[in-house]
Design an enzyme around this catalytic site. Structure first.
Site, PDB file in Angstrom:
ATOM      1  N   TYR A  27       0.846  -1.195   0.000  1.00 22.57           N
ATOM      2  CA  TYR A  27       0.000   0.000   0.000  1.00 22.57           C
ATOM      3  C   TYR A  27       0.879   1.241   0.000  1.00 22.57           C
ATOM      4  CZ  TYR A  27      -3.555  -3.387   1.499  1.00 22.57           C
ATOM      5  OH  TYR A  27      -4.383  -4.470   1.600  1.00 22.57           O
ATOM      6  N   HIS A  64       0.270 -12.033   1.175  1.00 22.14           N
ATOM      7  CA  HIS A  64      -0.735 -11.168   0.550  1.00 22.14           C
ATOM      8  C   HIS A  64      -1.385 -11.828  -0.663  1.00 22.14           C
ATOM      9  CE1 HIS A  64      -1.719  -6.621  -0.230  1.00 22.14           C
ATOM     10  NE2 HIS A  64      -2.788  -7.394  -0.324  1.00 22.14           N
ATOM     11  N   PRO A  78     -15.835  -5.576   2.596  1.00 27.61           N
ATOM     12  CA  PRO A  78     -17.168  -6.047   2.993  1.00 27.61           C
ATOM     13  C   PRO A  78     -18.287  -5.117   2.542  1.00 27.61           C
ATOM     14  CG  PRO A  78     -16.064  -5.041   4.872  1.00 27.61           C
ATOM     15  CD  PRO A  78     -15.049  -5.107   3.763  1.00 27.61           C
ATOM     16  N   LEU A  79     -17.925  -3.902   2.106  1.00 34.49           N
ATOM     17  CA  LEU A  79     -18.921  -2.950   1.609  1.00 34.49           C
ATOM     18  C   LEU A  79     -18.867  -2.823   0.091  1.00 34.49           C
ATOM     19  CD1 LEU A  79     -18.620  -0.198   4.367  1.00 34.49           C
ATOM     20  CD2 LEU A  79     -20.394  -1.934   4.103  1.00 34.49           C
ATOM     21  N   ARG A 134     -16.381  -2.498  -1.949  1.00 36.77           N
ATOM     22  CA  ARG A 134     -15.476  -1.408  -2.347  1.00 36.77           C
ATOM     23  C   ARG A 134     -16.167  -0.051  -2.308  1.00 36.77           C
ATOM     24  NH1 ARG A 134     -10.859  -3.956  -3.958  1.00 36.77           N
ATOM     25  NH2 ARG A 134     -11.139  -6.164  -4.449  1.00 36.77           N
ATOM     26  N   GLY A 135     -17.111   0.088  -1.370  1.00 42.13           N
ATOM     27  CA  GLY A 135     -17.808   1.348  -1.160  1.00 42.13           C
ATOM     28  C   GLY A 135     -19.150   1.436  -1.853  1.00 42.13           C
ATOM     29  N   PHE A 136     -19.462   0.469  -2.717  1.00 39.69           N
ATOM     30  CA  PHE A 136     -20.705   0.534  -3.493  1.00 39.69           C
ATOM     31  C   PHE A 136     -21.935   0.462  -2.596  1.00 39.69           C
ATOM     32  CE2 PHE A 136     -24.019  -1.316  -6.280  1.00 39.69           C
ATOM     33  CZ  PHE A 136     -24.033  -0.355  -7.275  1.00 39.69           C
ATOM     34  N   GLY A 193     -23.876   3.450  -3.656  1.00 34.12           N
ATOM     35  CA  GLY A 193     -24.468   2.987  -4.906  1.00 34.12           C
ATOM     36  C   GLY A 193     -23.788   3.612  -6.111  1.00 34.12           C
TER      37      GLY A 193
END
Length: 342
Positions: free
Chosen positions: A61, A128, A208-209, A211-213, A217
């Site tokens: 990262y 990784h 878990p989200l 990638r923010g979607f 949305g």
């Protein structure tokens, strides 16, 4: 309302973490420009003081800058309050990703991460991605030495196949397996999850989200900054987004009935997968940390779980840009194939 973040045992070797972790990647890499250091340190402190003490990073990262950031954030007595997970194995050269699991690389990576984090020992050290050129027993042999030397406490694998997990676990106990797991990424449920439970290995879902979607949305895609690699993800392409936005709309409808946000509902679904599951949603905003912690208070009935789980059938597009680097393609050659120079 203040939410108490419970503690859970991750795996069966003794590691104890907060029931929800913090993915730190987006603070330094991949999701647009690197965020201001002082703000990210403040955010990390807020998470820790709120009970989210399981911090997830990697030498990839930045590269490297995320570990340096966390090292700075842990100054002044914070180290004793947290469990640090880092990873090795991914390098980038000329825009291409390469994966390494050779013993000398394992050791050099660990020692470099310890310096950047400015700590004596990494709590949980993941492979990784799996180097399919190197028998996993060889990689694990070096990790076992690092445990014996006190440089790492516990060993994890990320995106590893069932066969790879079993072979690795036979060399040294695996404490956690990190894989993508969310309402729309379910490919690990049939084989991987039962294997982890059979062997007493904890499960750490990344993204878990979605990638923010599941937070915003389609608006997420419209507002992605320059350099955000989510623009490359198949599920966010124009041809798939039209279908996938229906998934978000259905999640939003259920969330409204539950009196929570869509992201809290999606995160609660992951938490309800079991006591051996510790998701690590990432964020760069304090408000989002508070919202994510609130997901721990959302209780779902079996009927609601079934209704939410069925949404995966509607999803269009692969979950990752580079599917060949996921667990389905991560078997390694047999140990007998490894030639050691004498």
């Amino acid at each position: 309302m203040e939410v108490n973040v419970p503690r859970v045992k991750l795996g069966s070797q003794g590691l104890e973490v907060s029931k929800q972790g913090l993915g730190c990647m987006g603070m330094s890499a991949s999701y647009g420009q690197r965020k201001p250091e002082a703000e990210m340190i403040q955010l990390i402190h807020h998470a820790i003081n709120s009970g989210v003490t399981f911090l997830d990073t990697s030498d990839a990262y930045g590269p490297h800058t995320n570990e340096i950031l966390i090292g700075k954030a842990l100054k002044g007595g914070m180290r004793e309050k947290v469990q640090i997970a880092s990873k090795f194995g991914i390098t980038h050269k000329d825009g291409k990703m390469d994966i390494h699991g050779e013993p000398e690389y394992v050791r050099a990576s660990c020692e470099a991460s310890l310096k950047r984090l400015d700590i004596d020992c990494i709590d949980l050290y993941y492979v990784h991605r799996i180097d399919t050129r190197v028998p996993i027993e060889v990689t694990m042999g070096e990790l076992k030495k690092l445990v014996e030397e006190g440089k790492i406490k516990y060993v994890g694998l990320s995106e590893a196949s069932v066969s790879t997990i079993r072979r690795a676990h036979a060399v040294h106990p695996i404490t956690a397996v990190q894989n993508e797991w969310s309402l729309w990424s379910r490919d690990l449920e049939e084989e991987l999850v039962p294997t982890c439970r059979e062997l007493g290995i904890g499960i750490v879902p990344y993204s878990p989200l979605g990638r923010g979607f599941f937070s915003l949305g389609p608006k997420l895609i419209q507002n992605l900054p320059q350099g955000d690699y989510r623009k490359l993800f198949p599920r966010f392409s124009a041809e798939n987004l039209e279908t996938n936005k229906v998934v978000y709309e259905k999640i939003s409808e259920i969330a409204t009935r539950k009196g929570c946000t869509p992201s809290q509902l999606a995160l609660a679904w992951v938490h309800h997968q079991g006591d051996d599951v510790c998701p690590i949603p990432g964020t760069t905003k304090i408000d989002n940390i508070n919202e994510n912690i609130g997901a721990l208070e959302v209780k779902l009935t079996p009927e609601e779980m079934t209704q939410l789980s069925a949404l995966a059938d509607l999803v269009k597009g692969e979950r990752h840009v580079v599917m060949e680097n996921t667990w389905m393609h991560s078997n390694t050659p047999p140990l007998s194939s490894w030639k050691v120079d004498t």
